[in-house]
Scaffold this active site. Structure first.
Site, PDB file in Angstrom:
ATOM      1  N   SER A 117       0.823  -1.222   0.000  1.00 18.26           N
ATOM      2  CA  SER A 117       0.000   0.000   0.000  1.00 18.26           C
ATOM      3  C   SER A 117       0.853   1.266   0.000  1.00 18.26           C
ATOM      4  O   SER A 117       2.032   1.255   0.388  1.00 18.26           O
ATOM      5  CB  SER A 117      -0.915   0.009   1.228  1.00 18.26           C
ATOM      6  OG  SER A 117      -1.698  -1.156   1.253  1.00 18.26           O
TER       7      SER A 117
HETATM    8  N1  SAM Z   1      -0.715  -4.986   3.883  1.00 22.56           N
HETATM    9  C1  SAM Z   1       0.032  -5.325   2.705  1.00 22.56           C
HETATM   10  C2  SAM Z   1       1.422  -4.801   2.733  1.00 22.56           C
HETATM   11  O1  SAM Z   1       1.821  -4.106   3.672  1.00 22.56           O
HETATM   12  O2  SAM Z   1       2.144  -5.135   1.778  1.00 22.56           O
HETATM   13  C3  SAM Z   1      -0.653  -4.864   1.443  1.00 22.56           C
HETATM   14  C4  SAM Z   1      -1.688  -5.782   1.082  1.00 22.56           C
HETATM   15  S1  SAM Z   1      -2.346  -5.817  -0.500  1.00 22.56           S
HETATM   16  C5  SAM Z   1      -2.965  -4.213  -0.750  1.00 22.56           C
HETATM   17  C6  SAM Z   1      -3.763  -6.808  -0.072  1.00 22.56           C
HETATM   18  C7  SAM Z   1      -3.406  -8.236   0.302  1.00 22.56           C
HETATM   19  O3  SAM Z   1      -4.598  -8.853   0.776  1.00 22.56           O
HETATM   20  C8  SAM Z   1      -2.911  -9.067  -0.850  1.00 22.56           C
HETATM   21  O4  SAM Z   1      -1.673  -9.643  -0.534  1.00 22.56           O
HETATM   22  C9  SAM Z   1      -3.996 -10.114  -1.025  1.00 22.56           C
HETATM   23  O5  SAM Z   1      -3.533 -11.362  -1.472  1.00 22.56           O
HETATM   24  C10 SAM Z   1      -4.555 -10.198   0.381  1.00 22.56           C
HETATM   25  N2  SAM Z   1      -5.921 -10.742   0.465  1.00 22.56           N
HETATM   26  C11 SAM Z   1      -6.979 -10.561  -0.369  1.00 22.56           C
HETATM   27  N3  SAM Z   1      -8.054 -11.220   0.062  1.00 22.56           N
HETATM   28  C12 SAM Z   1      -7.671 -11.842   1.209  1.00 22.56           C
HETATM   29  C13 SAM Z   1      -8.346 -12.688   2.138  1.00 22.56           C
HETATM   30  N4  SAM Z   1      -9.621 -13.049   1.968  1.00 22.56           N
HETATM   31  N5  SAM Z   1      -7.649 -13.149   3.209  1.00 22.56           N
HETATM   32  C14 SAM Z   1      -6.350 -12.810   3.387  1.00 22.56           C
HETATM   33  N6  SAM Z   1      -5.662 -12.025   2.545  1.00 22.56           N
HETATM   34  C15 SAM Z   1      -6.310 -11.540   1.466  1.00 22.56           C
END
Ligand code: SAM
Length: 267
Positions: A117
């Site tokens: 992000s």
């Molecule tokens: N917080 C992260 C960072 O600091 O890099 C950024 C995250 S990215 C914007 C969103 C993440 O949420 C992705 O890695 C994606 O695979 C994960 N994601 C999406 N749906 C999810 C779910 N149902 N459970 C867990 N993770 C999920």
């Protein structure tokens, strides 16, 4: 005559002494430089280009949040959140080909269609959680592990769930390698939360679903706070703050438009 002779002798003695003291100072200077050069080299590495880039990014974030009274309830980040942003090495959480942009205030690709992000959003969401040392916090969407590391600077009880196996493996390895050993990571669908570790003082979701997951509300402690983007990939998303009061009543408030990758999984 004797007077002039003794003056000359005194002059020679003074000259001699001053030459001696010059030598003495040269030796002291040489020894000091031998002692100090390694220290200066260390100081230079601690104050390396990444540290300076983080400091410059933090300055930019400070100026950006000045206009965000309506979101944060004040016009600055708390010292603890600033300290976390100034300390966590974001460049270590991005793929090698993205490192040169690690300290720009933008999201970056981390593979598998996902992103790390934007630092401003990380700062705002972290601030909204109002974490206190010892709080238990759950993150949905470990991604690169960067947000989890920021949380780990504020409390020693961090739980983070990622749904994509290679991202789970890589972020877990990065967090361990950098010493964020207090972060518990898990592979799974974060929609269901982490019942074994619940309840949580705070929950942060870093992917957008079209509603607030009921299991996450259930796993929030009375008095707890949750921050998450709500909306679909195709419609406008809002950053939402959910508060559960001491009696267990829940209130939510949309704070600002955001753009996140979708919350996937079986729900
Ligand atoms: N917080 C992260 C960072 O600091 O890099 C950024 C995250 S990215 C914007 C969103 C993440 O949420 C992705 O890695 C994606 O695979 C994960 N994601 C999406 N749906 C999810 C779910 N149902 N459970 C867990 N993770 C999920």
């Amino acid at each position: 005559m004797n007077f002039f002779k003794s003056l000359k002798t005194a002059h020679i003695r003074i000259q001699h002494q001053s030459t001696e003291s010059t030598h003495c100072w040269l030796i002291v200077g040489f020894v000091l430089s031998l002692l100090l050069v390694p220290q200066l080299a260390l100081a230079a590495s601690a104050d390396g280009p990444e540290t300076q880039a983080r400091a410059a990014l933090l300055e930019q974030l400070r100026s950006d949040v000045r206009g965000m009274q309506h979101v944060l309830g004040r016009d600055h980040l708390s010292p603890a959140v600033e300290q976390a942003l100034a300390t966590v090495p974001r460049h270590e959480f991005v793929p090698p080909d993205q490192r040169r942009d690690a300290y720009k205030d933008i999201p970056l690709p981390i593979g598998y269609g996902q992103t790390i992000s934007q630092p401003l959003i990380v700062g705002i969401m972290t601030e909204l959680l109002n974490l206190q040392p010892g709080d238990k916090v759950l993150e949905i969407g470990t991604g690169s592990g960067y947000q989890a590391a920021i949380l780990a600077m504020l409390t020693d009880q961090v739980y983070s769930i990622e749904i994509i196996p290679p991202l789970h493996r890589r972020s877990t390895e990065t967090l361990q390698r950098l010493g964020y050993t207090q972060v518990h990571t898990k592979l799974g669908d974060g929609y269901n939360g982490w019942p074994d570790a619940a309840p949580f003082d705070a929950i942060i979701v870093t992917a957008a679903g079209d509603h607030i997951p009921p299991p996450l509300i259930a796993q929030l402690k009375p008095g707890g706070r949750m921050v998450l983007p709500v909306g679909s990939r195709y419609s406008a998303q809002q950053l939402v703050l959910v508060l559960k009061d001491d009696a267990g009543r829940v209130q939510s408030r949309a704070l600002m438009p955001v753009h996140f990758v979708p919350l996937t999984g079986g729900h």
